[in-house]
Design an enzyme around this catalytic site. Structure first.
Site, PDB file in Angstrom:
ATOM      1  N   HIS A   1       0.835  -1.203   0.000  1.00  0.00           N
ATOM      2  CA  HIS A   1       0.000   0.000   0.000  1.00  0.00           C
ATOM      3  C   HIS A   1       0.876   1.262   0.000  1.00  0.00           C
ATOM      4  O   HIS A   1       0.580   2.238  -0.688  1.00  0.00           O
ATOM      5  CB  HIS A   1      -0.886   0.040   1.254  1.00  0.00           C
ATOM      6  CG  HIS A   1      -1.863  -1.083   1.372  1.00  0.00           C
ATOM      7  ND1 HIS A   1      -1.754  -2.057   2.336  1.00  0.00           N
ATOM      8  CD2 HIS A   1      -2.968  -1.401   0.653  1.00  0.00           C
ATOM      9  CE1 HIS A   1      -2.767  -2.914   2.224  1.00  0.00           C
ATOM     10  NE2 HIS A   1      -3.514  -2.543   1.208  1.00  0.00           N
TER      11      HIS A   1
ATOM     12  N   ASP B   1      -3.683  -7.143  -7.719  1.00  0.00           N
ATOM     13  CA  ASP B   1      -5.088  -7.483  -7.979  1.00  0.00           C
ATOM     14  C   ASP B   1      -5.347  -7.198  -9.456  1.00  0.00           C
ATOM     15  O   ASP B   1      -5.978  -6.199  -9.814  1.00  0.00           O
ATOM     16  CB  ASP B   1      -5.997  -6.653  -7.072  1.00  0.00           C
ATOM     17  CG  ASP B   1      -5.758  -6.979  -5.617  1.00  0.00           C
ATOM     18  OD1 ASP B   1      -6.271  -7.986  -5.143  1.00  0.00           O
ATOM     19  OD2 ASP B   1      -4.996  -6.232  -4.949  1.00  0.00           O
TER      20      ASP B   1
HETATM   21  P1  AMP Z   1      -6.534  -3.664  -0.482  1.00  0.00           P
HETATM   22  O1  AMP Z   1      -6.357  -2.901   0.785  1.00  0.00           O
HETATM   23  O2  AMP Z   1      -6.131  -5.090  -0.400  1.00  0.00           O
HETATM   24  O3  AMP Z   1      -7.896  -3.445  -1.104  1.00  0.00           O
HETATM   25  O4  AMP Z   1      -5.495  -3.036  -1.509  1.00  0.00           O
HETATM   26  C1  AMP Z   1      -5.509  -1.665  -1.810  1.00  0.00           C
HETATM   27  C2  AMP Z   1      -4.620  -1.436  -2.994  1.00  0.00           C
HETATM   28  O5  AMP Z   1      -3.285  -1.864  -2.690  1.00  0.00           O
HETATM   29  C3  AMP Z   1      -5.066  -2.226  -4.240  1.00  0.00           C
HETATM   30  O6  AMP Z   1      -4.913  -1.402  -5.392  1.00  0.00           O
HETATM   31  C4  AMP Z   1      -4.104  -3.385  -4.245  1.00  0.00           C
HETATM   32  O7  AMP Z   1      -3.891  -3.928  -5.540  1.00  0.00           O
HETATM   33  C5  AMP Z   1      -2.836  -2.729  -3.727  1.00  0.00           C
HETATM   34  N1  AMP Z   1      -1.926  -3.739  -3.178  1.00  0.00           N
HETATM   35  C6  AMP Z   1      -2.222  -4.735  -2.319  1.00  0.00           C
HETATM   36  N2  AMP Z   1      -1.133  -5.503  -2.090  1.00  0.00           N
HETATM   37  C7  AMP Z   1      -0.137  -4.983  -2.831  1.00  0.00           C
HETATM   38  C8  AMP Z   1       1.238  -5.329  -3.035  1.00  0.00           C
HETATM   39  N3  AMP Z   1       1.791  -6.373  -2.444  1.00  0.00           N
HETATM   40  N4  AMP Z   1       1.977  -4.558  -3.873  1.00  0.00           N
HETATM   41  C9  AMP Z   1       1.421  -3.494  -4.502  1.00  0.00           C
HETATM   42  N5  AMP Z   1       0.135  -3.110  -4.347  1.00  0.00           N
HETATM   43  C10 AMP Z   1      -0.640  -3.848  -3.529  1.00  0.00           C
END
Ligand code: AMP
Length: 280
Positions: free
Chosen positions: A37, A151
């Protein structure tokens, strides 16, 4: 960092941003923040005058109630991490601000991107994602929004939504941040035991193997070899697909530029996803 919780606070921020005509970059999240994030926030800060991160766990995108209940909540650590990393605004709405009683959610046709992989195994998930991201865009009105390729299907769905509604927002894809052993960072990793964390690196090994096989095998042959590897693993494979990076259609005999392998697998009861570009 200023925390915005109410419509009034949000309206005051919008007035301020409009009068200063500053570019707003937006990073939507569900909290339990990690360096993945933070990499989105860093890119946002490099490119935009003002950074807004949201934390909202969207009930609509959880097809599994238990998954929603168990979703980690680490708000005080999240606030600390965002502050340390120079976030300007944290948008922390409650459900009634996102979905007021009279709210008519947007409907966008995503069928062509939704019948496979996450869309197939998590019915209703992307309909929920589209609703919440559209609503967040409506409230924040960013010029740019940052999404992880971790994702991958979500990124394709959001890119399609923005295009089909002609929204004046640039979607910026950001590469997947991994642990040293290759495990893709994820809020769900907090629920893995240390033994499970080691087992979960198997997914990364399969992705790497896929890239090696892609130079000599067809997509179908590569897929078969990779699926077979899971027979020796502690993880339970849900799907492994090799797809075109834009249409997400499965590939059979011929590689297309930027073809990807996408995997979902269970480590115990924790569902992990990852993906990798296999050819240039
Ligand atoms: P989430 O909180 O899981 O909904 O993720 C929020 C954002 O962070 C989304 O755009 C995800 O694709 C991105 N994200 C989650 N994990 C990673 C990671 N390991 N590397 C880069 N971006 C990520």
């Amino acid at each position: 960092m200023q925390i915005i919780r109410t419509k009034d606070e949000l309206n005051a921020l919008q007035d301020e941003l409009k009068s200063n005509r500053q570019d707003v970059g937006f990073v939507p999240t569900m909290g339990a923040l990690h360096q993945g994030h933070i990499s989105l926030l860093k890119k946002c800060r490099q490119e935009c005058a003002v950074s807004v991160v949201s934390i909202f766990v969207n009930p609509l995108q959880f097809n599994n109630k238990e998954d929603l209940q168990k979703y980690p909540n680490t708000l005080s650590e999240d606030i600390e991490l965002l502050t340390e990393n120079g976030c300007d605004y944290l948008f922390l709405p409650d459900v009634s601000l996102i979905y007021p009683d009279d709210y008519q959610p947007i409907v966008v046709s995503i069928d062509h991107l939704n019948h496979q992989m996450e869309g197939k195994y998590r019915p209703g998930h992307f309909e929920g994602v589209v609703k919440v991201v559209y609503r967040l865009f409506e409230l924040i009105q960013p010029q740019k929004a940052y999404f992880g390729t971790k994702d991958f299907q979500q990124l394709a769905v959001i890119t399609h939504m923005v295009k089909s509604l002609s929204l004046p927002i640039e979607i910026v894809p950001c590469e997947t941040i991994r642990e040293e052993d290759g495990l893709a960072m994820s809020s769900r990793n907090m629920r893995l035991s240390s033994a499970q964390k080691k087992e979960a690196t198997f997914i990364y090994q399969v992705l790497i193997k896929g890239r090696a096989l892609a130079s000599s095998l067809t997509p179908e042959e590569t897929r078969n070899e990779l699926v077979a590897l899971f027979e020796e693993s502690q993880l339970e494979l849900e799907y492994l697909e090799i797809v075109d990076s834009e249409t997400l259609s499965p590939l059979d005999q011929t590689w297309l530029p930027k073809s990807r392998v996408c995997i979902a697998a269970y480590c115990g009861d924790i569902r992990l996803i990852d993906n990798f570009q296999l050819v240039g």
